[in-house]
Design a protein around this motif. Sequence first.
Motif, PDB file in Angstrom:
ATOM      1  N   ALA A  95       0.806  -1.221   0.000  1.00 58.71           N
ATOM      2  CA  ALA A  95       0.000   0.000   0.000  1.00 58.71           C
ATOM      3  C   ALA A  95       0.840   1.272   0.000  1.00 58.71           C
ATOM      4  CB  ALA A  95      -0.940   0.000   1.203  1.00 58.71           C
ATOM      5  N   ILE A  96       2.015   1.211   0.612  1.00 61.97           N
ATOM      6  CA  ILE A  96       2.865   2.409   0.720  1.00 61.97           C
ATOM      7  C   ILE A  96       3.900   2.415  -0.402  1.00 61.97           C
ATOM      8  CG2 ILE A  96       4.557   3.590   2.190  1.00 61.97           C
ATOM      9  CD1 ILE A  96       3.082   2.517   4.610  1.00 61.97           C
ATOM     10  N   PRO A  97       4.051   3.525  -1.127  1.00 59.98           N
ATOM     11  CA  PRO A  97       5.009   3.604  -2.236  1.00 59.98           C
ATOM     12  C   PRO A  97       6.423   3.233  -1.801  1.00 59.98           C
ATOM     13  CG  PRO A  97       3.587   5.531  -2.211  1.00 59.98           C
ATOM     14  CD  PRO A  97       3.303   4.790  -0.948  1.00 59.98           C
ATOM     15  N   THR A  98       7.182   2.672  -2.731  1.00 56.40           N
ATOM     16  CA  THR A  98       8.548   2.215  -2.441  1.00 56.40           C
ATOM     17  C   THR A  98       9.405   3.334  -1.862  1.00 56.40           C
ATOM     18  OG1 THR A  98       8.368   0.671  -4.303  1.00 56.40           O
ATOM     19  CG2 THR A  98      10.577   1.090  -3.441  1.00 56.40           C
ATOM     20  N   GLU A  99       9.198   4.567  -2.326  1.00 56.48           N
ATOM     21  CA  GLU A  99      10.005   5.695  -1.848  1.00 56.48           C
ATOM     22  C   GLU A  99       9.792   5.958  -0.359  1.00 56.48           C
ATOM     23  OE1 GLU A  99       7.398   6.665  -4.502  1.00 56.48           O
ATOM     24  OE2 GLU A  99       8.700   5.185  -5.471  1.00 56.48           O
ATOM     25  N   LEU A 100       8.694   5.496   0.189  1.00 59.81           N
ATOM     26  CA  LEU A 100       8.369   5.730   1.594  1.00 59.81           C
ATOM     27  C   LEU A 100       8.522   4.477   2.458  1.00 59.81           C
ATOM     28  CD1 LEU A 100       5.163   7.953   1.152  1.00 59.81           C
ATOM     29  CD2 LEU A 100       7.521   8.705   1.537  1.00 59.81           C
ATOM     30  N   HIS A 101       9.200   3.464   1.935  1.00 62.61           N
ATOM     31  CA  HIS A 101       9.368   2.228   2.688  1.00 62.61           C
ATOM     32  C   HIS A 101      10.220   2.397   3.933  1.00 62.61           C
ATOM     33  CE1 HIS A 101       8.063  -1.145  -0.327  1.00 62.61           C
ATOM     34  NE2 HIS A 101       7.065  -0.376   0.088  1.00 62.61           N
ATOM     35  N   SER A 102      10.953   3.478   4.015  1.00 59.23           N
ATOM     36  CA  SER A 102      11.719   3.748   5.238  1.00 59.23           C
ATOM     37  C   SER A 102      10.774   3.958   6.430  1.00 59.23           C
ATOM     38  CB  SER A 102      12.601   4.991   5.047  1.00 59.23           C
ATOM     39  OG  SER A 102      11.803   6.121   4.700  1.00 59.23           O
ATOM     40  N   ILE A 103       9.578   4.489   6.145  1.00 54.75           N
ATOM     41  CA  ILE A 103       8.575   4.665   7.206  1.00 54.75           C
ATOM     42  C   ILE A 103       8.102   3.305   7.697  1.00 54.75           C
ATOM     43  CG2 ILE A 103       6.281   5.570   7.736  1.00 54.75           C
ATOM     44  CD1 ILE A 103       6.743   7.732   5.639  1.00 54.75           C
ATOM     45  N   VAL A 104       7.900   2.373   6.753  1.00 50.29           N
ATOM     46  CA  VAL A 104       7.491   1.015   7.111  1.00 50.29           C
ATOM     47  C   VAL A 104       8.568   0.358   7.965  1.00 50.29           C
ATOM     48  CG1 VAL A 104       6.801  -1.242   6.237  1.00 50.29           C
ATOM     49  CG2 VAL A 104       6.144   0.816   4.978  1.00 50.29           C
ATOM     50  N   VAL A 137      15.104  -1.711   1.630  1.00 52.56           N
ATOM     51  CA  VAL A 137      14.969  -0.840   2.801  1.00 52.56           C
ATOM     52  C   VAL A 137      14.397  -1.578   4.010  1.00 52.56           C
ATOM     53  CG1 VAL A 137      13.889   1.263   3.688  1.00 52.56           C
ATOM     54  CG2 VAL A 137      14.676   1.170   1.303  1.00 52.56           C
ATOM     55  N   ILE A 138      13.373  -2.390   3.777  1.00 49.20           N
ATOM     56  CA  ILE A 138      12.701  -3.097   4.876  1.00 49.20           C
ATOM     57  C   ILE A 138      13.514  -4.340   5.234  1.00 49.20           C
ATOM     58  CG2 ILE A 138      10.576  -4.210   5.618  1.00 49.20           C
ATOM     59  CD1 ILE A 138       9.089  -2.525   3.523  1.00 49.20           C
ATOM     60  N   VAL A 160      13.183  -7.006   7.154  1.00 47.44           N
ATOM     61  CA  VAL A 160      12.609  -8.355   7.156  1.00 47.44           C
ATOM     62  C   VAL A 160      12.317  -8.864   5.747  1.00 47.44           C
ATOM     63  CG1 VAL A 160      11.614  -8.083   9.450  1.00 47.44           C
ATOM     64  CG2 VAL A 160      10.249  -7.452   7.439  1.00 47.44           C
ATOM     65  N   LEU A 161      12.496  -8.011   4.727  1.00 41.78           N
ATOM     66  CA  LEU A 161      12.247  -8.410   3.347  1.00 41.78           C
ATOM     67  C   LEU A 161      13.507  -8.376   2.477  1.00 41.78           C
ATOM     68  CD1 LEU A 161       8.870  -6.511   2.729  1.00 41.78           C
ATOM     69  CD2 LEU A 161       9.158  -8.967   3.064  1.00 41.78           C
ATOM     70  N   LYS A 162      14.650  -8.085   3.074  1.00 41.22           N
ATOM     71  CA  LYS A 162      15.886  -7.955   2.288  1.00 41.22           C
ATOM     72  C   LYS A 162      16.344  -9.275   1.676  1.00 41.22           C
ATOM     73  CE  LYS A 162      17.838  -3.765   4.356  1.00 41.22           C
ATOM     74  NZ  LYS A 162      18.936  -3.180   5.162  1.00 41.22           N
ATOM     75  N   LYS A 163      16.003 -10.401   2.296  1.00 38.61           N
ATOM     76  CA  LYS A 163      16.417 -11.714   1.783  1.00 38.61           C
ATOM     77  C   LYS A 163      15.414 -12.295   0.784  1.00 38.61           C
ATOM     78  CE  LYS A 163      20.136 -12.086   4.366  1.00 38.61           C
ATOM     79  NZ  LYS A 163      21.496 -12.171   3.792  1.00 38.61           N
ATOM     80  N   VAL A 164      14.260 -11.633   0.657  1.00 37.32           N
ATOM     81  CA  VAL A 164      13.242 -12.122  -0.267  1.00 37.32           C
ATOM     82  C   VAL A 164      13.712 -11.909  -1.708  1.00 37.32           C
ATOM     83  CG1 VAL A 164      10.872 -11.813  -1.088  1.00 37.32           C
ATOM     84  CG2 VAL A 164      11.377 -11.709   1.355  1.00 37.32           C
ATOM     85  N   LYS A 165      13.628 -12.939  -2.530  1.00 35.41           N
ATOM     86  CA  LYS A 165      14.167 -12.878  -3.893  1.00 35.41           C
ATOM     87  C   LYS A 165      13.151 -12.376  -4.923  1.00 35.41           C
ATOM     88  CE  LYS A 165      17.283 -16.790  -2.923  1.00 35.41           C
ATOM     89  NZ  LYS A 165      16.817 -16.976  -1.538  1.00 35.41           N
ATOM     90  N   ASP A 166      11.883 -12.677  -4.729  1.00 36.18           N
ATOM     91  CA  ASP A 166      10.882 -12.302  -5.740  1.00 36.18           C
ATOM     92  C   ASP A 166       9.524 -12.128  -5.047  1.00 36.18           C
ATOM     93  OD1 ASP A 166       9.744 -11.684  -8.139  1.00 36.18           O
ATOM     94  OD2 ASP A 166      10.023 -13.667  -9.051  1.00 36.18           O
ATOM     95  N   TYR A 167       8.576 -11.608  -5.814  1.00 35.50           N
ATOM     96  CA  TYR A 167       7.225 -11.443  -5.287  1.00 35.50           C
ATOM     97  C   TYR A 167       6.639 -12.819  -4.958  1.00 35.50           C
ATOM     98  CZ  TYR A 167       7.597  -6.656  -6.938  1.00 35.50           C
ATOM     99  OH  TYR A 167       8.009  -5.369  -7.132  1.00 35.50           O
ATOM    100  N   THR A 168       6.047 -12.920  -3.783  1.00 34.55           N
ATOM    101  CA  THR A 168       5.482 -14.187  -3.322  1.00 34.55           C
ATOM    102  C   THR A 168       4.019 -13.994  -2.954  1.00 34.55           C
ATOM    103  OG1 THR A 168       7.623 -14.885  -2.410  1.00 34.55           O
ATOM    104  CG2 THR A 168       5.655 -16.037  -1.605  1.00 34.55           C
ATOM    105  N   ILE A 169       3.171 -14.801  -3.563  1.00 36.26           N
ATOM    106  CA  ILE A 169       1.763 -14.818  -3.170  1.00 36.26           C
ATOM    107  C   ILE A 169       1.634 -15.912  -2.118  1.00 36.26           C
ATOM    108  CG2 ILE A 169      -0.611 -15.209  -3.933  1.00 36.26           C
ATOM    109  CD1 ILE A 169       0.145 -13.995  -6.596  1.00 36.26           C
TER     110      ILE A 169
END
Length: 469
Positions: free
Chosen positions: A148-157, A391-392, A394-403
Amino acid sequence: MGCCNRRCGLIAGAVVGALVAILGGILFPVGDIIIQGTVETEAVIEPGTTAYENWVAAGAKVYRQFWLFDVMNPLEVLEYGATPAVVERGPYTYMTRYLARDNITFHLNHTVTFLLPNGAIFEPSMSVGTEDDKITSLNLAVAGAYSAIPTELHSIVETLIKTTNSSLFQRRTVKELLFGYTDPILRGDVGFFLDYNQTYDGPYDVFTGKDDIAKVGKIDMWKGSRSLGFWNDEYCDKLNGTDASSFPPFVNKKEPLFFFSSDICRSVSASYESTMNLKGIDVYRYSLHPSTLASPLDNPDNKCFCSNMKTTKNCTLAGVLDISTCQEGRPVYISLPHFLHGSPSLRTDVIGLNPHEEHHKTFLDVEPTTGFTLNFAKRIQVNMMYGPSKVITVLKKVKDYTIFPLVWLNETATLDDETAEMFKKELISRIQMLDIIQQVLLGVGIGVFILCLLGYCIVRRSHNKNEFA
């Protein structure tokens, strides 16, 4: 004189037999007309008809069985980017749709408006554990904020995750995950089916069939509109068919049945699969076609359901439907359980999924004369999406979009023994009795006609021989 009497009697018998056979033959179309007229009268949704009595009440008990996906390796996913492995836990069963239709209002254009009350009562005897059982599942707030939050604002997340000591996964009770808990990041309530109790689906406007029985039960409007407005496309936004509880009578198995499901924010169709016997009643089984959630490459009609080119791999991903447009922007994806009929990548991105056609398909058992749905199983899986981030943490090790699969449900209902006996007595037995009468009259009439005709020929031949002797 005696011979003449015998011949006259045989001729009269043949005539009577022929008349009886003709009567039996006439009863076939006449009987069909009688049955059709009776069914069409009783199928109209208005006070006093059989259809109305079944329609207005809660009817058969509807149950929702939930299987939640428990993450087995959350630390490995976070620290090493391992593929998440899940095990399904369930069923946790609730009785739903036990409340009668509400705010019923009839209109002059032969439609009726109503609300469907939502409610859920836990059924311990039909569950593997209690609502207090704990499950390790995806953190809904983290996954939601990521999309929901734009990538540019992921530092807030990132800041929110750290200050609330949150992570990509969380451990919650079954009840919290299903019906809501207060999340520290959002400072509000979240859940798979948040605020389900004491809410309504609708209002619906459906045709009563009073002016045209072929339209009975078909949806005219939902929430005051004839278009869904979720997909920005006339075809995908079309309200098509009924709510699946019933269909117009005299169902033709060569034609698909259409129905709308608010759970998936769209209309779908089901095709005839086979004829089944349900408690002594012949029903047509209809099931969703695999093309329902096919990629636009295989089913061009699904092009308007594809809204995110990145997460759907340029609209080549099959088996999932992004319903974020009807979920206030939340990254919710609907699929069949275990990604049945979905792209293979969906099952390699998450370990532990085993789709099975018999256990995971959606089907309806429809009595063809009345169009009533007497048994059904609606099976849906709820998923959310997350992806890689620089930036986030807990998601830095994630390689691709996961459903990621969260939960799948099996919503079922079937007519009870008492209703089945009533149905057979009031409809099936009468049709069978009329059919038996038709067959007996036709058979006896033809038999008498043939025997009398043969007898007449024998008597006449014998008489002719005596005259020449």
